[in-house]
Design an enzyme around this catalytic site. Structure first.
Site, PDB file in Angstrom:
ATOM      1  NE  ARG A  51      -1.698  -1.916   2.956  1.00 42.46           N
ATOM      2  CZ  ARG A  51      -1.772  -3.207   2.612  1.00 42.46           C
ATOM      3  NH1 ARG A  51      -2.770  -3.632   1.916  1.00 42.46           N
ATOM      4  NH2 ARG A  51      -0.856  -4.056   3.001  1.00 42.46           N
ATOM      5  CB  THR A  52       3.364   2.580   2.341  1.00 42.19           C
ATOM      6  OG1 THR A  52       2.570   2.157   3.447  1.00 42.19           O
ATOM      7  CG2 THR A  52       3.951   3.937   2.636  1.00 42.19           C
ATOM      8  CE  LYS A  80      26.842  -2.776  -6.155  1.00 41.26           C
ATOM      9  NZ  LYS A  80      27.157  -1.822  -7.218  1.00 41.26           N
ATOM     10  NE  ARG A 101       7.165   0.926   4.977  1.00 40.60           N
ATOM     11  CZ  ARG A 101       5.926   0.425   4.953  1.00 40.60           C
ATOM     12  NH1 ARG A 101       5.732  -0.835   4.614  1.00 40.60           N
ATOM     13  NH2 ARG A 101       4.897   1.173   5.247  1.00 40.60           N
ATOM     14  CG  HIS A 129       3.667   4.266   8.677  1.00 45.33           C
ATOM     15  ND1 HIS A 129       3.750   5.050   7.543  1.00 45.33           N
ATOM     16  CD2 HIS A 129       3.245   3.043   8.254  1.00 45.33           C
ATOM     17  CE1 HIS A 129       3.389   4.320   6.495  1.00 45.33           C
ATOM     18  NE2 HIS A 129       3.085   3.110   6.892  1.00 45.33           N
TER      19      HIS A 129
HETATM   20  C1  NCD Z   1       1.707  -0.732   8.366  1.00 41.57           C
HETATM   21  C2  NCD Z   1       3.204  -0.567   8.536  1.00 41.57           C
HETATM   22  O1  NCD Z   1       3.962  -0.765   7.591  1.00 41.57           O
HETATM   23  O2  NCD Z   1       3.585  -0.195   9.648  1.00 41.57           O
HETATM   24  N1  NCD Z   1       1.364  -1.010   7.035  1.00 41.57           N
HETATM   25  C3  NCD Z   1       1.094   0.034   6.201  1.00 41.57           C
HETATM   26  O3  NCD Z   1       1.946   0.828   5.877  1.00 41.57           O
HETATM   27  N2  NCD Z   1      -0.173   0.185   5.803  1.00 41.57           N
HETATM   28  C4  NCD Z   1       1.109  -1.699   9.316  1.00 41.57           C
HETATM   29  C5  NCD Z   1       1.663  -3.086   9.375  1.00 41.57           C
HETATM   30  O4  NCD Z   1       2.579  -3.443   8.613  1.00 41.57           O
HETATM   31  O5  NCD Z   1       1.164  -3.841  10.202  1.00 41.57           O
END
Ligand code: NCD
Length: 304
Positions: A51-52, A80, A101, A129
């Site tokens: 999703r993100t 590397k 991320r 997040h």
């Molecule tokens: C969340 C995350 O990555 O923290 N997912 C997301 O970005 N929608 C929640 C999760 O992974 O449980």
């Protein structure tokens, strides 16, 4: 240079402005179709995501821009031994904005300190997040018509769940919000959030292990997945993973207007039999995430 590493990097006025902007994007998408023409987003994802990453990328395409993407530490120079700081300097030569991320807490901050373009934290370890929180806030605002005056239940892995930490930080700044923190003993909210956010601001909260007893009083229930990847041993994960499963039977204990949110991915925490319940908002939340990321990237690209 303006970055968003923590949800607290945005003021309440800015968050309200982003919600208003997202609502305008929803109402008039064609007015935004060229706003990022010629701009490039770099998505640097060193941890799994569906999703993100895709919502950031879809957001940039819908604004008329383009996307450069690194997925998985194994396919980039991180394998590397390149540092996050160097990666941020390098990507600044190619792109106009970064969404990153990383499994390490603080990695997005290191990237921001070294980049010459805006950096958005798309999740740093178990820490925070902020853009998931923006998706959550737009969802709450659209479903409940307000962000204050709510009793909010957070259920599941409150220890490692970075979405929970950012959402508590954000909602604590609105009037008259109460939290019901529902988790197993081992997965309670970390003290840096309790003592750093809830206690100093005098926000009412209760901690419980009992989801069923909490349900009748909630305006909103935020379910979360037990964060397998943050556990040190598998035995503990297996013992705790099914601590809470929201079923149609449990939903009968909740009020007719209790919205159910979940950042997703869902593993076992919400029975699929609830997906068609009008109170289930987790797939709407996914779509709201794209609109808020559009609003946020516009804001940062225009500010810098
Ligand atoms: C969340 C995350 O990555 O923290 N997912 C997301 O970005 N929608 C929640 C999760 O992974 O449980």
């Amino acid at each position: 240079m303006r970055h968003v590493i923590d949800i607290l990097d945005l003021s309440v006025e800015e968050i309200d402005g982003l919600i208003a902007a997202a609502r305008d994007i929803i109402a008039r998408p064609e007015a935004y179709a060229e706003r990022c023409r010629g701009k490039k987003l770099a998505t640097l994802f060193f941890e799994p995501s569906t999703r993100t990453r895709l919502s950031f990328e879809a957001a940039m395409y819908e604004l008329g821009g383009n996307v450069l993407s690194v997925t998985g530490a194994g396919t980039s120079s991180a394998a590397k031994g390149e540092s996050v700081a160097d990666t941020a300097k390098v990507v600044s030569c190619y792109a106009d904005i970064i969404a990153m991320r990383h499994p390490k807490e603080g990695a997005a901050k290191v990237a921001a300190d070294n980049a010459s373009i805006p950096v958005i934290n798309a999740g740093d370890g178990g820490h925070c997040h902020p853009t998931q929180t923006l998706a959550d806030l737009l969802t709450i605002s659209r479903e409940k018509g307000r962000l204050g005056g709510l009793t909010v239940g957070l259920c599941g892995d409150l220890k490692f769940g970075r979405t929970v930490h950012s959402l508590i930080n954000a909602l604590s700044r609105y009037e008259d919000v109460k939290f019901v923190l529902i988790s197993p003993e081992e997965l309670k909210l970390p003290s840096y959030v309790k003592d750093g956010v809830l206690k100093p601001r005098g926000i009412p909260y209760v901690q419980t292990t009992d989801l069923e007893a909490a349900l009748p009083e909630l305006d909103l229930l935020y379910m979360t997945r037990v964060q397998k990847e943050r556990f040190f041993n598998e035995e503990d994960y297996l013992r705790l993973k099914d601590s809470y499963i929201l079923t149609p039977d449990k939903m009968r204990l909740a009020g007719p207007d209790m919205s159910v949110l979940h950042p997703l991915p869902r593993v076992n925490e919400i029975s699929v039999a609830i997906d068609n319940d009008p109170r289930a908002c987790y797939f709407k939340q996914v779509l709201n995430g794209k609109y808020m990321r559009m609003a946020l990237m516009l804001m940062l690209l225009e500010a810098n």
